[in-house]
Design a protein around this motif. Structure first.
Motif, PDB file in Angstrom:
ATOM      1  N   LEU A  95      12.172  47.166 -11.656  1.00  0.00           N
ATOM      2  CA  LEU A  95      11.309  48.329 -11.555  1.00  0.00           C
ATOM      3  C   LEU A  95      10.387  48.229 -10.346  1.00  0.00           C
ATOM      4  N   LYS A  96       9.812  47.061 -10.132  1.00  0.00           N
ATOM      5  CA  LYS A  96       8.924  46.868  -8.979  1.00  0.00           C
ATOM      6  C   LYS A  96       9.690  47.068  -7.667  1.00  0.00           C
ATOM      7  N   VAL A  98      12.659  48.681  -7.201  1.00  0.00           N
ATOM      8  CA  VAL A  98      13.223  50.023  -7.062  1.00  0.00           C
ATOM      9  C   VAL A  98      12.171  50.980  -6.529  1.00  0.00           C
ATOM     10  N   ILE A  99      10.969  50.897  -7.048  1.00  0.00           N
ATOM     11  CA  ILE A  99       9.892  51.759  -6.574  1.00  0.00           C
ATOM     12  C   ILE A  99       9.588  51.452  -5.109  1.00  0.00           C
ATOM     13  N   ARG A 100       9.596  50.196  -4.783  1.00  0.00           N
ATOM     14  CA  ARG A 100       9.255  49.770  -3.420  1.00  0.00           C
ATOM     15  C   ARG A 100      10.364  50.089  -2.412  1.00  0.00           C
ATOM     16  N   PHE A 101      11.630  49.928  -2.826  1.00  0.00           N
ATOM     17  CA  PHE A 101      12.756  50.088  -1.907  1.00  0.00           C
ATOM     18  C   PHE A 101      13.678  51.236  -2.287  1.00  0.00           C
ATOM     19  N   LYS A 102      13.167  52.269  -2.924  1.00  0.00           N
ATOM     20  CA  LYS A 102      14.037  53.318  -3.453  1.00  0.00           C
ATOM     21  C   LYS A 102      14.830  54.062  -2.381  1.00  0.00           C
ATOM     22  N   ASN A 103      14.379  54.083  -1.156  1.00  0.00           N
ATOM     23  CA  ASN A 103      15.110  54.767  -0.087  1.00  0.00           C
ATOM     24  C   ASN A 103      15.778  53.792   0.884  1.00  0.00           C
ATOM     25  N   ASN A 104      15.952  52.555   0.467  1.00  0.00           N
ATOM     26  CA  ASN A 104      16.541  51.530   1.311  1.00  0.00           C
ATOM     27  C   ASN A 104      18.068  51.636   1.281  1.00  0.00           C
ATOM     28  N   ILE A 107      20.023  48.719  -0.574  1.00  0.00           N
ATOM     29  CA  ILE A 107      20.029  48.842  -2.039  1.00  0.00           C
ATOM     30  C   ILE A 107      21.069  49.883  -2.461  1.00  0.00           C
ATOM     31  N   GLU A 108      21.134  50.996  -1.755  1.00  0.00           N
ATOM     32  CA  GLU A 108      22.132  52.023  -2.075  1.00  0.00           C
ATOM     33  C   GLU A 108      23.548  51.475  -1.902  1.00  0.00           C
TER      34      GLU A 108
END
Length: 173
Positions: A95-96, A98-104, A107-108
């Motif tokens: 959760l920490k 995903v919020i921090r790197f949600k547009n990375n 990660i996608e």
């Protein structure tokens, strides 16, 4: 000691499975049927069938039933907690991030890589169930009839499940 073994077994299944219940089925079968010999292959297929038509996720239903069979009510609770706990832990940790790197993009890309892996696990589960089930001519006709109805008329899955059960009852009694 068996309760600890149930917890560890289902914790490992929950920890190393991605993609939900159907993707977990090959791992559950490996641990429960082949490694620990808690169930026969036929019993495992029966559990999968019952878990599919009962409310709730298939992996949790399977873990609960297997735990109950091996360790009673406490075994059911421990197995269920074991299979669910890794997801809860991982979600809190991720959760920490995903919020921090949600547009990375990296990660996608990781999630794009996991999709075919999950599909492969689901197909492996389908193959295991198909290979291990004893499918006679009558069962195949019910399957084919319901499958065609599903494709052609887009009927509700609950209705198709009830129809399959009624046809099976009428044919086999």
């Amino acid at each position: 000691m068996i309760l600890l073994k149930l917890f560890i077994t289902f914790f490992k299944i929950g920890m190393f499975s991605f993609g939900g219940g159907y993707a977990m089925l090959p791992l559950i079968q490996l641990q429960v049927v082949e490694i620990n010999n808690w169930l026969s292959k036929k019993e495992f297929i029966d559990i999968v069938a019952v878990s599919q038509v009962t409310p709730g996720p298939i992996a949790i239903n399977s873990a609960t039933y297997i735990g109950y069979k091996i360790g009673g009510v406490i075994g059911a609770v421990i197995s269920t907690i074991g299979v669910c706990l890794p997801s809860v832990i991982i979600m809190f940790i991720l959760l920490k991030f995903v919020i921090r790197f949600k547009n990375n993009n990296f990660i996608e890309d990781i999630f794009k890589f996991l999709r075919p892996t999950v599909l492969g696990l689901i197909l492996a589960a389908a193959m295991i169930i198909f290979q291990e089930s004893v499918l006679g001519f009558k069962e195949f006709l019910i399957f084919l009839f319901v499958f065609v109805l599903s494709l052609k008329y887009k009927l509700d899955p609950i209705l198709l499940t009830l129809l399959s059960g009624i046809l099976g009852y009428l044919i086999f009694t």
